[in-house]
Design a protein around this motif. Structure first.
Motif, mmCIF file in Angstrom:
data_model
loop_
_atom_site.group_PDB
_atom_site.id
_atom_site.type_symbol
_atom_site.label_atom_id
_atom_site.label_comp_id
_atom_site.label_asym_id
_atom_site.label_seq_id
_atom_site.Cartn_x
_atom_site.Cartn_y
_atom_site.Cartn_z
ATOM 1 N N LEU A 158 -9.342 -1.932 1.119
ATOM 2 C CA LEU A 158 -8.649 -3.162 1.503
ATOM 3 C C LEU A 158 -8.939 -4.295 0.519
ATOM 4 O O LEU A 158 -8.060 -5.101 0.225
ATOM 5 N N SER A 159 -10.148 -4.342 -0.020
ATOM 6 C CA SER A 159 -10.484 -5.358 -1.020
ATOM 7 C C SER A 159 -9.646 -5.191 -2.270
ATOM 8 O O SER A 159 -9.167 -6.179 -2.855
ATOM 9 N N GLU A 160 -9.459 -3.951 -2.693
ATOM 10 C CA GLU A 160 -8.617 -3.686 -3.861
ATOM 11 C C GLU A 160 -7.179 -4.104 -3.602
ATOM 12 O O GLU A 160 -6.514 -4.671 -4.468
ATOM 13 N N GLN A 161 -6.693 -3.844 -2.406
ATOM 14 C CA GLN A 161 -5.329 -4.246 -2.059
ATOM 15 C C GLN A 161 -5.208 -5.767 -2.025
ATOM 16 O O GLN A 161 -4.222 -6.329 -2.480
ATOM 17 N N GLN B 122 -2.296 7.004 4.031
ATOM 18 C CA GLN B 122 -2.746 8.233 4.692
ATOM 19 C C GLN B 122 -4.259 8.409 4.521
ATOM 20 O O GLN B 122 -4.951 8.784 5.468
ATOM 21 N N GLU B 123 -4.762 8.114 3.327
ATOM 22 C CA GLU B 123 -6.209 8.193 3.097
ATOM 23 C C GLU B 123 -6.944 7.206 3.999
ATOM 24 O O GLU B 123 -7.984 7.530 4.573
ATOM 25 N N VAL C 294 0.860 -1.187 0.000
ATOM 26 C CA VAL C 294 0.000 0.000 0.000
ATOM 27 C C VAL C 294 0.895 1.235 0.000
ATOM 28 O O VAL C 294 1.727 1.394 0.888
ATOM 29 N N PRO C 295 0.734 2.110 -0.998
ATOM 30 C CA PRO C 295 1.535 3.331 -1.031
ATOM 31 C C PRO C 295 1.215 4.245 0.160
ATOM 32 O O PRO C 295 0.104 4.222 0.696
#
Length: 138
Positions: A86-89, A66-67, A60-61
């Motif tokens: 979190l699902s996208e990650q 931060q977002e 995660v960048p």
């Protein structure tokens, strides 16, 4: 149990500079300090750091992290957005896992060619993955 920054860094195998950086960019809540002004990390703070490190280690960048932290601070109204993030990650990690498995399989195959001596029998072993052409074009 409260940990000093040194103990925290030893526990999580991370540098003090990294922890201070995360604090500076507001990835961590305000870190409590003892009477002599030294940071200490209670169980809650340690769990928070575990979450941050887990997300960072999963790719995660910082900006996305931060977002995510900002959404947590906003409370339950961001639950759906956090779940989506979190699902996208998770999807990205699963794809990365697939890609890594392909690489592992190819390396395993190559190592076996060396172990069995088959590598000597195939003078054109670069053709196996069609990389000879790529090497010439480099």
């Amino acid at each position: 149990m409260n940990l000093s920054i040194t103990q925290l860094c030893e526990k999580y195998l991370v540098s003090a500079d990294t922890i201070r950086y995360y604090e500076k960019i507001s990835l961590l809540p305000t870190v409590p300090r003892n009477n002599s002004g030294r940071r200490y990390y209670d169980d809650g703070m340690q769990k928070w750091i575990e979450m941050i490190l887990c997300l960072r280690n999963s790719g995660v960048p910082i900006k996305v992290l931060q977002e995510y932290v900002d959404m947590i601070k906003q409370g339950d109204k961001t639950l759906k957005a956090r779940q989506l993030l979190l699902s996208e990650q998770e999807k990205a990690l699963i794809q990365k896992q697939r890609d890594l498995q392909i690489s592992i399989n190819r390396l395993h195959h190559k190592v076996n060619l060396y172990k069995t001596g088959e590598i000597k029998q195939h003078k054109n072993y670069f053709e196996e993955y069609q990389i000879a052409k790529d090497l010439k074009n480099s």
